[in-house]
Design an enzyme around this catalytic site. Sequence first.
Site: not given
Length: 149
Positions: A78-80
């Site tokens: 989950q890069f966000t």
Amino acid sequence: MRVVVQRCKEAKVTVNGEITGQIDQGLMVLVGVTHEDTEKDAQYLADKVAGLRIFEDEEGKMNFSVMDAGGGILSVSQFTLYGDCRKGKRPNFMAAARPDAALAIYECFNRALETKGLTVATGRFGELMDVEFTNWGPVTLIIDSKTTA
């Protein structure tokens, strides 16, 4: 490195209509990696996640870890989690690690959980994923390897 840990009754991730990972009772873990993260961060967070006492004992107290409870882990990259929303309306993701570096640390995190005997299901790194789960409690924790908060 940052994780969002959610105790769940069940969880699954689907990519293009195909279920790529699914668990019953356990932990839904969103995993974010930033530029300076190393395998040491991955190991630290795997130890922390595996040992979190957030499952209830017979008296209703949070005394059991996911290992004690016999649960699994659904780990989703989950890069966000490293989105910076302080300026304007569009998040800035400059703090998120580049995909090749992030993938290596993410895989290290998952392997570290597996070495503890945990079943680890995953999504598909870098893909658009549909994640479904039932948050149990609800119980949600955010853990960062670089801070003590």
